[in-house]
Design a protein around this motif. Structure first.
Motif, PDB file in Angstrom:
ATOM      1  N   PHE A  59       0.818  -1.208   0.000  1.00  0.00           N
ATOM      2  CA  PHE A  59       0.000   0.000   0.000  1.00  0.00           C
ATOM      3  C   PHE A  59       0.857   1.265   0.000  1.00  0.00           C
ATOM      4  CE2 PHE A  59      -2.525  -3.403   1.777  1.00  0.00           C
ATOM      5  CZ  PHE A  59      -3.736  -3.239   1.123  1.00  0.00           C
ATOM      6  N   ILE A 103      -4.236   5.457  -0.578  1.00  0.00           N
ATOM      7  CA  ILE A 103      -5.228   4.386  -0.653  1.00  0.00           C
ATOM      8  C   ILE A 103      -6.590   5.009  -0.955  1.00  0.00           C
ATOM      9  CG2 ILE A 103      -6.289   2.480   0.613  1.00  0.00           C
ATOM     10  CD1 ILE A 103      -3.797   2.585   2.491  1.00  0.00           C
ATOM     11  N   GLY A 110      -3.394   1.581  -3.404  1.00  0.00           N
ATOM     12  CA  GLY A 110      -4.267   0.505  -2.960  1.00  0.00           C
ATOM     13  C   GLY A 110      -5.716   0.950  -2.886  1.00  0.00           C
ATOM     14  N   GLY A 142      -2.406  -2.773  -3.868  1.00  0.00           N
ATOM     15  CA  GLY A 142      -2.725  -3.411  -2.609  1.00  0.00           C
ATOM     16  C   GLY A 142      -4.235  -3.412  -2.444  1.00  0.00           C
ATOM     17  N   CYS A 173      -5.985   8.288   2.737  1.00  0.00           N
ATOM     18  CA  CYS A 173      -6.967   7.244   2.485  1.00  0.00           C
ATOM     19  C   CYS A 173      -8.213   7.994   2.036  1.00  0.00           C
ATOM     20  CB  CYS A 173      -7.204   6.420   3.746  1.00  0.00           C
ATOM     21  SG  CYS A 173      -8.168   4.917   3.477  1.00  0.00           S
TER      22      CYS A 173
END
Length: 272
Positions: A13, A23, A55, A76, A231
């Motif tokens: 990741f 991510i 990811g 990922g 994220c």
């Protein structure tokens, strides 16, 4: 051996040669329905192969559909284990919906859970996280905890102290990484990260759609103070074209010198 396995899987990741990554969670559909950008698997492909994305996080059904179309490639992949529809009477109490052994059968690199603390569901959240970590440890899978404090406080110091306590709980129960909402006041970000980012990788969410400069500024500050990356969902999959933003964010997270300069200077360099 399980510890080595977790380290290897977490590295998928991150950018090669870096401790940071970007991510993209795409688990929103279970909570909110077919939101813009996630109406179909085909629309996800518009940004999924961008080099800046390290990811994704998704529920098991979406992972299977993406894999069946050979769309996951080098990424990922984390499988999200719990959730609750916004239609429910208690949407902040996320129930476990699948098991870690299902994630193993799907061949993913990690699992995630979302814990929304509303002041009444602490026992549920802590028991769920503890059980998931125990099961994931058996297979050497890392656990990312999406942590949101839903208890409002007018006192910034009390709010930060409460969030840091919840972060510490996640560390004590064995989480391998955290996802947090970025604070509305950027000055709070170093206080949130202080010390705790030495014990666990911390990723920040992008939240609702924001301007490029807001996201770039937050990312520079987070990276400077020890965060492990982003994220970020809606600011990727709900953009008409996310390529330029992903280019610039990935340069910051990879640590390229000119993208960690002040905003005004970066803009001049980009134009040049």
């Amino acid at each position: 051996m399980a510890y080595a396995g977790k380290l290897l899987r977490l590295s998928r990741f991150r950018y090669r040669g870096s401790q940071r990554g970007l991510i993209v969670p795409i688990d929103h559909g279970l909570t909110l329905g077919p939101v813009d950008g996630l109406v179909s698997v085909a629309r996800i492909g518009a940004w999924l192969t961008h080099h800046g994305v390290t990811g994704i996080i998704a529920h098991k059904g979406l992972i299977e559909r993406l894999a069946s179309r050979n769309m996951l490639g080098r990424l990922g992949v984390m499988m999200h284990l719990n959730g609750m529809s916004s239609l429910a009477s208690k949407p902040d109490t996320k129930q476990l919906l699948t098991r870690v052994d299902t994630a193993v059968r799907l061949g993913v690199d990690g699992v995630s859970v979302q814990l929304n603390y509303d002041g009444d569901n602490d026992p549920h959240n802590m028991q769920l996280l503890g059980a998931v970590v125990d099961e994931a440890q058996r297979f050497g899978l890392p656990v990312l905890t999406m942590l949101y404090d839903k208890v409002e406080s007018a006192d910034p110091r009390a709010r930060i102290a409460r969030l840091r306590h919840l972060m510490r709980i996640s560390i004590e129960l064995g989480s391998d990484a955290l996802k947090l909402a970025a604070p509305s006041n950027p000055d709070e970000l170093p206080l949130i990260l202080d010390g705790l980012c030495e014990d666990i990788p911390i990723f920040f969410a992008g939240g609702s759609l924001s301007s490029d400069e807001q996201l770039l500024s937050m990312t520079r500050l987070a990276a400077t103070h020890g965060a492990s990356g982003l994220c970020m969902g809606r600011n990727v999959f709900q953009r008409e074209s996310a390529d330029l933003l992903l280019d610039r964010l990935s340069r910051i997270l990879r640590g390229r010198r000119h993208e960690t300069a002040p905003v005004a200077l970066v803009d001049e360099l980009d134009v040049a």
